[in-house]
Each structure stands twice: as C-alpha cells, then as structure tokens.
Write a protein that holds these residues in place. Structure first.
Motif, PDB file in Angstrom:
ATOM      1  N   LEU A 155      54.605  33.470  38.079  1.00 24.20           N
ATOM      2  CA  LEU A 155      54.990  33.985  39.460  1.00 24.20           C
ATOM      3  C   LEU A 155      53.929  34.518  40.348  1.00 24.20           C
ATOM      4  N   GLY A 156      53.242  35.001  39.488  1.00 20.55           N
ATOM      5  CA  GLY A 156      52.079  36.114  40.428  1.00 20.55           C
ATOM      6  C   GLY A 156      50.943  36.576  39.536  1.00 20.55           C
ATOM      7  N   CYS A 157      50.010  37.336  40.389  1.00 19.34           N
ATOM      8  CA  CYS A 157      49.043  37.675  39.688  1.00 19.34           C
ATOM      9  C   CYS A 157      48.689  39.168  40.193  1.00 19.34           C
ATOM     10  N   GLY A 158      47.332  39.945  39.575  1.00 22.17           N
ATOM     11  CA  GLY A 158      46.892  41.037  39.970  1.00 22.17           C
ATOM     12  C   GLY A 158      45.510  40.736  40.248  1.00 22.17           C
ATOM     13  N   PHE A 159      44.898  41.642  41.050  1.00 24.73           N
ATOM     14  CA  PHE A 159      43.607  41.603  41.711  1.00 24.73           C
ATOM     15  C   PHE A 159      42.801  42.704  41.200  1.00 24.73           C
ATOM     16  N   LEU A 160      41.540  42.373  41.035  1.00 23.36           N
ATOM     17  CA  LEU A 160      40.339  43.297  40.785  1.00 23.36           C
ATOM     18  C   LEU A 160      39.362  42.846  41.771  1.00 23.36           C
ATOM     19  N   VAL A 161      38.928  43.897  42.961  1.00 26.10           N
ATOM     20  CA  VAL A 161      37.910  43.667  43.820  1.00 26.10           C
ATOM     21  C   VAL A 161      36.957  44.478  43.818  1.00 26.10           C
ATOM     22  N   SER A 162      35.893  44.196  43.676  1.00 26.63           N
ATOM     23  CA  SER A 162      34.439  44.816  43.704  1.00 26.63           C
ATOM     24  C   SER A 162      33.842  45.102  44.930  1.00 26.63           C
ATOM     25  N   PHE A 163      33.463  46.421  45.322  1.00 21.37           N
ATOM     26  CA  PHE A 163      32.791  46.698  46.555  1.00 21.37           C
ATOM     27  C   PHE A 163      31.586  47.351  46.216  1.00 21.37           C
ATOM     28  N   GLU A 164      30.511  46.644  46.030  1.00 21.82           N
ATOM     29  CA  GLU A 164      29.177  47.141  45.815  1.00 21.82           C
ATOM     30  C   GLU A 164      29.290  47.937  44.293  1.00 21.82           C
ATOM     31  N   GLY A 165      29.835  47.311  43.456  1.00 24.33           N
ATOM     32  CA  GLY A 165      29.955  47.975  41.933  1.00 24.33           C
ATOM     33  C   GLY A 165      31.247  48.788  41.942  1.00 24.33           C
ATOM     34  N   THR A 166      31.685  49.278  43.050  1.00 21.85           N
ATOM     35  CA  THR A 166      33.047  49.885  42.696  1.00 21.85           C
ATOM     36  C   THR A 166      34.440  48.991  42.626  1.00 21.85           C
ATOM     37  N   THR A 167      34.978  49.231  41.579  1.00 19.06           N
ATOM     38  CA  THR A 167      36.048  48.147  41.386  1.00 19.06           C
ATOM     39  C   THR A 167      37.571  48.466  41.497  1.00 19.06           C
ATOM     40  N   ALA A 168      38.340  48.203  42.481  1.00 16.63           N
ATOM     41  CA  ALA A 168      39.749  48.648  42.765  1.00 16.63           C
ATOM     42  C   ALA A 168      40.608  47.488  41.823  1.00 16.63           C
ATOM     43  N   PHE A 169      41.737  48.196  41.202  1.00 15.03           N
ATOM     44  CA  PHE A 169      42.464  47.108  40.610  1.00 15.03           C
ATOM     45  C   PHE A 169      43.902  47.430  41.152  1.00 15.03           C
ATOM     46  N   TRP A 170      44.937  46.376  41.486  1.00 15.63           N
ATOM     47  CA  TRP A 170      46.006  46.286  41.839  1.00 15.63           C
ATOM     48  C   TRP A 170      46.587  45.295  40.876  1.00 15.63           C
ATOM     49  N   PRO A 171      47.544  45.874  39.992  1.00 20.59           N
ATOM     50  CA  PRO A 171      47.745  44.778  38.877  1.00 20.59           C
ATOM     51  C   PRO A 171      49.010  44.037  39.309  1.00 20.59           C
TER      52      PRO A 171
END
Length: 251
Positions: A155-171
């Motif tokens: 049904l869905g997914c989570g996201f990891l987004v990297s900002f110049e090496g700093t990674t944020a994770f929304w599961p």
C-alpha cells in the motif's frame, strides 16, 4: 516551532506533514484533516497542547514532495506547498479509488510527478532519496478486528532523504519492520500514535536501535485514535540516551 540539526530545519505541521529545509525544501505527506488550512481542531484538551495548531499555510516553496501512500494523498495540501518547479515523488501504488475521496490521478497533477516502488532509489530535486517498505503485519497489533492489516504490504512506502550527507527518515504508516534498524539515519521522524502504526513504545525501541542524532515524533494527536503521551515518548528516548524534540506548538 522548528527544530534544527546540522543545518537541516525540521518542522512538523500536523498529522504526517513535515517540512524539511536544507539545500532544498522537502515536504513529506502534506495535508489532510485541516492541518494546512487552519481548520484542524483537537478532539481533546490533551491533544490541543500537543499537536501543531491548525493554520492557513500556503508557502508554495517545495522543491520536492514525497507521498507515502493514498491515505496521506491530499491534492489540496499538495497545491498549498508546491510551486512551478516542484517535483512530486509518489509511491506507485497510490490509487485515488482506494481513498473514498474525490482525488485526481497522479498523472493529472500539474507537477513533475515521478513514481517509486517500495524499495527504490532516486535523485529528485538534486537530493538522493531511498524508499523502504511500510505496512502492518497481518494478525499483528495494528489490524482490524478480523486481523487484516490497516496498511497491507504494497500500500505504501517510507522515505529516506539525504541533505548533503544528513539523512532524514520518515518510515510512513507502518509497524517496526525487519530491516528498519539497519538503516543509517541522522534525523528520525517516527509515527507514535499507535492504532494504525507503531506506538510510542515501539517507536522508542526502534529509535534506540537506529541511534540517530535527533528524534522528532510525528503522526499523533491529530484525532482521537492517534492520541498518545508524547512527553512520555520523549522521556523514554532520553533515558535511552537519545536527543528528542517535541515540535508541537499547540495553543
């Protein structure tokens, strides 16, 4: 209220909506339940002080918007945060017919829309992005009375987004899943409301295993089924040696 870590600004705007600003501006799952229109109202006095206040929010500054699944797809919220150059990264399984709401198809949106699978990687708005599965286990604690998962696999997914090496994770809307603890995460944005996702205790245990630099809980107190004790979650994280910020701002 906003929270910062290593040049990354994090703002929880209500429900699952998060604004991330580093080299680019990214929104995760913008909208629903009046959190961006000023119409959100708490279901209880406890929730009133532990959730961002509803406000009429229309910045139009998104470089990238990530949509995890159909429950968090809100074309009105998307329009409020998006501008002419916005890229939308949407889970490929989003089908408006599954929503019970009058929503346009992704292909009808006036943005650069790219679809991603449950386990994908991409570069969008010049940012590296990865997806991970998000679902409730059949027969587990976050299911209907007959044991069916609220969020079945696919049904869905989570996201990891990297900002110049700093990674944020929304599961995303999910249980704690095998593989979550193996991720390399700097800023962790767990859902803690329970009912349809991991609860505050499960999220704190996962945070300890991830060992991020900052934890900012979201997806709680928006309505009655998601009400939880965010202060207890924060204390639990701190007892585990984790830095946690409650970006609530309720009035």
């Amino acid at each position: 209220m906003t929270v910062t870590y290593d040049g990354l600004t994090v703002e929880w705007l209500g429900y699952a909506t998060v604004r991330l600003e580093g080299a680019r501006v990214v929104y995760l799952d913008p909208g629903r339940y009046g959190v961006l229109t000023g119409e959100w109202e708490p279901d209880s006095p406890a929730a009133a002080g532990a959730h961002p206040s509803g406000r009429d929010y229309r910045p139009g500054d998104a470089d990238l918007v990530c949509l995890s699944h159909v429950h968090h797809y809100d074309d009105g919220g998307l329009e409020r945060v998006s501008g002419d150059g916005t890229t939308v990264l949407a889970f490929e399984g989003i089908d408006p017919r599954d929503s019970g709401r009058d929503l346009p198809r992704l292909s009808e949106l006036p943005y650069d829309v790219r679809e991603v699978s449950m386990e994908d990687d991409a570069v969008a708005a010049d940012l590296p992005v990865w997806t991970v599965p998000a679902y409730n286990e059949p027969g587990g604690p976050h299911t209907t009375a007959d044991g069916a998962p609220f969020h079945p696999e696919g049904l869905g997914c989570g996201f990891l987004v990297s900002f110049e090496g700093t990674t944020a994770f929304w599961p995303g809307d999910t249980d704690v899943l095998e593989g979550h603890a193996e991720l390399d995460v700097d800023v962790f944005l767990p859902p803690i409301g329970g009912a349809f996702t991991m609860d505050r205790r499960e999220a704190a245990a996962l945070a300890e295993r991830l060992d991020p630099e900052l934890v900012v809980p979201i997806h709680y107190n928006t309505f009655e089924a998601l009400e939880t004790d965010s202060a207890a979650f924060a204390e639990d994280c701190r007892e585990r040696g984790l830095e946690v910020a409650l970006d609530e701002g309720g009035e």
